[in-house]
Design a protein around this motif. Structure first.
Motif, PDB file in Angstrom:
ATOM      1  N   LEU A  55      39.241  34.628 104.375  1.00  0.00           N
ATOM      2  CA  LEU A  55      39.583  33.390 105.070  1.00  0.00           C
ATOM      3  C   LEU A  55      40.458  33.591 105.908  1.00  0.00           C
ATOM      4  N   ASP A  56      41.394  34.856 106.050  1.00  0.00           N
ATOM      5  CA  ASP A  56      42.222  35.141 107.028  1.00  0.00           C
ATOM      6  C   ASP A  56      41.572  35.606 108.417  1.00  0.00           C
ATOM      7  N   GLU A  57      42.110  35.055 109.550  1.00  0.00           N
ATOM      8  CA  GLU A  57      41.612  35.374 110.837  1.00  0.00           C
ATOM      9  C   GLU A  57      41.596  36.712 111.004  1.00  0.00           C
ATOM     10  N   ASP A  58      42.485  37.689 110.481  1.00  0.00           N
ATOM     11  CA  ASP A  58      42.447  39.036 110.690  1.00  0.00           C
ATOM     12  C   ASP A  58      41.801  39.826 109.563  1.00  0.00           C
ATOM     13  N   GLY A  59      41.013  39.126 108.806  1.00  0.00           N
ATOM     14  CA  GLY A  59      40.357  39.898 107.640  1.00  0.00           C
ATOM     15  C   GLY A  59      38.704  39.929 108.120  1.00  0.00           C
ATOM     16  N   SER A  60      37.806  40.188 107.262  1.00  0.00           N
ATOM     17  CA  SER A  60      36.486  40.471 107.375  1.00  0.00           C
ATOM     18  C   SER A  60      35.929  39.085 107.256  1.00  0.00           C
ATOM     19  N   GLU A  61      34.673  38.802 108.065  1.00  0.00           N
ATOM     20  CA  GLU A  61      34.062  37.961 108.210  1.00  0.00           C
ATOM     21  C   GLU A  61      32.689  37.962 107.597  1.00  0.00           C
ATOM     22  N   ILE A  62      32.061  36.906 107.247  1.00  0.00           N
ATOM     23  CA  ILE A  62      30.564  36.719 106.757  1.00  0.00           C
ATOM     24  C   ILE A  62      29.668  36.412 107.977  1.00  0.00           C
ATOM     25  N   TYR A  63      28.768  37.104 108.510  1.00  0.00           N
ATOM     26  CA  TYR A  63      27.950  36.989 109.488  1.00  0.00           C
ATOM     27  C   TYR A  63      26.613  36.753 109.017  1.00  0.00           C
ATOM     28  N   MET A  64      25.540  36.266 110.088  1.00  0.00           N
ATOM     29  CA  MET A  64      24.289  36.477 109.631  1.00  0.00           C
ATOM     30  C   MET A  64      23.706  36.995 111.034  1.00  0.00           C
ATOM     31  N   ARG A  65      23.089  38.108 111.137  1.00  0.00           N
ATOM     32  CA  ARG A  65      22.632  38.907 112.149  1.00  0.00           C
ATOM     33  C   ARG A  65      20.930  39.060 111.790  1.00  0.00           C
ATOM     34  N   PRO A  66      20.525  39.326 113.055  1.00  0.00           N
ATOM     35  CA  PRO A  66      19.067  39.580 113.062  1.00  0.00           C
ATOM     36  C   PRO A  66      18.525  40.973 112.121  1.00  0.00           C
ATOM     37  N   VAL A  67      17.845  40.907 111.391  1.00  0.00           N
ATOM     38  CA  VAL A  67      17.415  42.017 110.532  1.00  0.00           C
ATOM     39  C   VAL A  67      16.932  43.276 111.474  1.00  0.00           C
ATOM     40  N   THR A  68      16.192  42.748 112.600  1.00  0.00           N
ATOM     41  CA  THR A  68      15.784  43.794 113.503  1.00  0.00           C
ATOM     42  C   THR A  68      16.995  44.590 114.132  1.00  0.00           C
ATOM     43  N   ASP A  69      18.203  44.125 114.118  1.00  0.00           N
ATOM     44  CA  ASP A  69      19.353  44.974 114.542  1.00  0.00           C
ATOM     45  C   ASP A  69      19.545  46.169 113.646  1.00  0.00           C
ATOM     46  N   TYR A  70      19.391  46.024 112.508  1.00  0.00           N
ATOM     47  CA  TYR A  70      19.532  47.259 111.610  1.00  0.00           C
ATOM     48  C   TYR A  70      18.420  47.981 111.198  1.00  0.00           C
ATOM     49  N   VAL A  71      17.302  47.439 111.140  1.00  0.00           N
ATOM     50  CA  VAL A  71      16.130  48.113 110.457  1.00  0.00           C
ATOM     51  C   VAL A  71      14.706  47.977 111.087  1.00  0.00           C
ATOM     52  N   SER A  72      13.840  48.885 111.264  1.00  0.00           N
ATOM     53  CA  SER A  72      12.492  48.345 111.682  1.00  0.00           C
ATOM     54  C   SER A  72      11.802  47.674 110.587  1.00  0.00           C
ATOM     55  N   ILE A  73      11.044  46.778 111.173  1.00  0.00           N
ATOM     56  CA  ILE A  73      10.371  45.823 110.138  1.00  0.00           C
ATOM     57  C   ILE A  73       8.879  45.991 109.989  1.00  0.00           C
ATOM     58  N   ASP A  74       8.237  46.953 110.429  1.00  0.00           N
ATOM     59  CA  ASP A  74       6.920  47.373 110.575  1.00  0.00           C
ATOM     60  C   ASP A  74       6.364  47.654 109.027  1.00  0.00           C
ATOM     61  N   LYS A  75       7.043  47.788 108.067  1.00  0.00           N
ATOM     62  CA  LYS A  75       6.681  47.949 106.666  1.00  0.00           C
ATOM     63  C   LYS A  75       7.865  47.410 105.786  1.00  0.00           C
ATOM     64  N   PRO A  76       7.392  47.234 104.565  1.00  0.00           N
ATOM     65  CA  PRO A  76       8.485  46.756 103.716  1.00  0.00           C
ATOM     66  C   PRO A  76       9.490  47.721 103.168  1.00  0.00           C
ATOM     67  N   LEU A  77      10.676  47.476 102.978  1.00  0.00           N
ATOM     68  CA  LEU A  77      12.010  48.214 102.661  1.00  0.00           C
ATOM     69  C   LEU A  77      12.505  47.511 101.531  1.00  0.00           C
ATOM     70  N   THR A  78      13.384  48.470 100.738  1.00  0.00           N
ATOM     71  CA  THR A  78      14.185  48.154  99.787  1.00  0.00           C
ATOM     72  C   THR A  78      15.514  47.786 100.335  1.00  0.00           C
ATOM     73  N   PHE A  79      16.188  46.795  99.873  1.00  0.00           N
ATOM     74  CA  PHE A  79      17.434  46.296  99.979  1.00  0.00           C
ATOM     75  C   PHE A  79      18.641  47.698 100.264  1.00  0.00           C
ATOM     76  N   TYR A  80      18.210  48.641  99.398  1.00  0.00           N
ATOM     77  CA  TYR A  80      19.002  49.854  99.529  1.00  0.00           C
ATOM     78  C   TYR A  80      19.152  50.572 100.881  1.00  0.00           C
ATOM     79  N   THR A  81      18.002  50.497 101.646  1.00  0.00           N
ATOM     80  CA  THR A  81      18.006  50.685 102.911  1.00  0.00           C
ATOM     81  C   THR A  81      18.745  50.143 103.836  1.00  0.00           C
TER      82      THR A  81
END
Length: 296
Positions: free
Chosen positions: A215-241
């Motif tokens: 909750l502190d402005e200098d701390g970490s925040e919770i974001y919602m970001r496009p999954v395609t920014d992180y992984v390819s989505i052409d096949k199913p993946l585990t959350f480990y990936t």
């Protein structure tokens, strides 16, 4: 024994922060850790854009929200505060912001009036916040007025055929279920949030440091970001990936949002899943989002 790339050793006295429904739900993982490293994408740099935010209603939390909002928005952003509380114009003029990125204007407006809401050009805003008039009304009358405002916003959205992103404050938690018919994106019940935090901190005093970080402005925040920014989505993946993709950026993936036509959403959380099973194969679409804990 060497640790895998991206892994870390816990030293004596260190503790893990675990997300779980309850103490009894915490179990050690026995599933195979399947990671598709080829699906992980290189970091994407996105340019932030100026945003227009409308705040309907006013109470003592308004100045805090405006100040915190100014920390996050891009230069050139605008906040319009529309309410009809006594001295609202003077209060808005006296606001102290955390940055010069956001300009603030005030409109004296009856937020329950359809004609006056139409005059604000609601669809022209990127975000709409609805605050309860809790400083000047009891909880039930304040929530009643909020509900009227939300119903008017729903009618405006239907007439224009546009989705209007709305987050609303409810004073009494019992009214949240009733307010769901207005189809707002989310409702915040501030007293309930405080109660939940105090209950957790009372059971474990070390939780207070975690809440400070979140909750502190200098701390970490919770974001919602496009999954395609992180992984390819052409096949199913585990959350480990996905966890590894986030870890490589110094971030922590804690969940996702997947909305599917006809898919069950038992808890009515708009497809949000926190702390999913990491070994399950998941198929993602372009519109899906990851829930990420990050510094920026």
């Amino acid at each position: 024994m060497p640790t895998p790339a991206g892994a870390a050793r816990f030293l004596p006295g260190e503790r893990a922060i675990i997300i779980a429904e309850d103490d009894a739900a915490i179990k050690s993982a026995a599933a195979e850790m399947r990671v598709d490293k080829e699906a992980i994408r290189a970091p994407v740099t996105r340019e932030t854009k100026a945003e227009r935010t409308l705040m309907l209603g006013w109470n003592r939390r308004g100045p805090i929200i405006a100040r915190e909002l100014s920390r996050y928005v891009a230069p050139g952003s605008q906040l319009t505060i529309a309410a009809d509380t006594p001295d609202i114009e003077e209060e808005v003029r006296g606001l102290t912001l955390a940055s010069d990125n956001m300009a603030v204007t005030c409109r004296v407006t009856d937020t329950s009036s359809r004609a006056e809401l139409d005059d604000l050009n609601i669809p022209g805003y990127d975000h709409v916040l609805v605050l309860g008039y809790s400083d000047h009304m009891a909880a039930q009358p304040a929530d009643t007025r909020t509900l009227v405002t939300l119903l008017q916003l729903r009618r405006i959205a239907e007439k224009t055929g546009r989705h209007i992103g709305i987050v609303s404050e409810m004073i009494d938690v019992r009214n949240r279920e009733l307010a769901a018919v207005t189809r707002a994106d989310d409702f915040v019940v501030s007293n309930k949030l405080v109660s939940l935090m105090l209950a957790q901190a009372s059971e474990n005093g070390q939780m207070a440091a975690i809440f400070d970080e979140l909750l502190d402005e200098d701390g970490s925040e919770i974001y919602m970001r496009p999954v395609t920014d992180y992984v390819s989505i052409d096949k199913p993946l585990t959350f480990y990936t996905i966890c590894l993709a986030a870890l490589r950026r110094g971030e922590v993936a804690i969940g996702y949002r997947r909305q599917r036509q006809g898919e069950a959403d038992a808890r009515n959380l708009s497809g949000v899943v926190v702390n999913p099973g990491k070994s399950d194969l998941l198929a993602f679409a372009e519109a899906d989002r990851l829930i990420i804990l990050a510094r920026q």
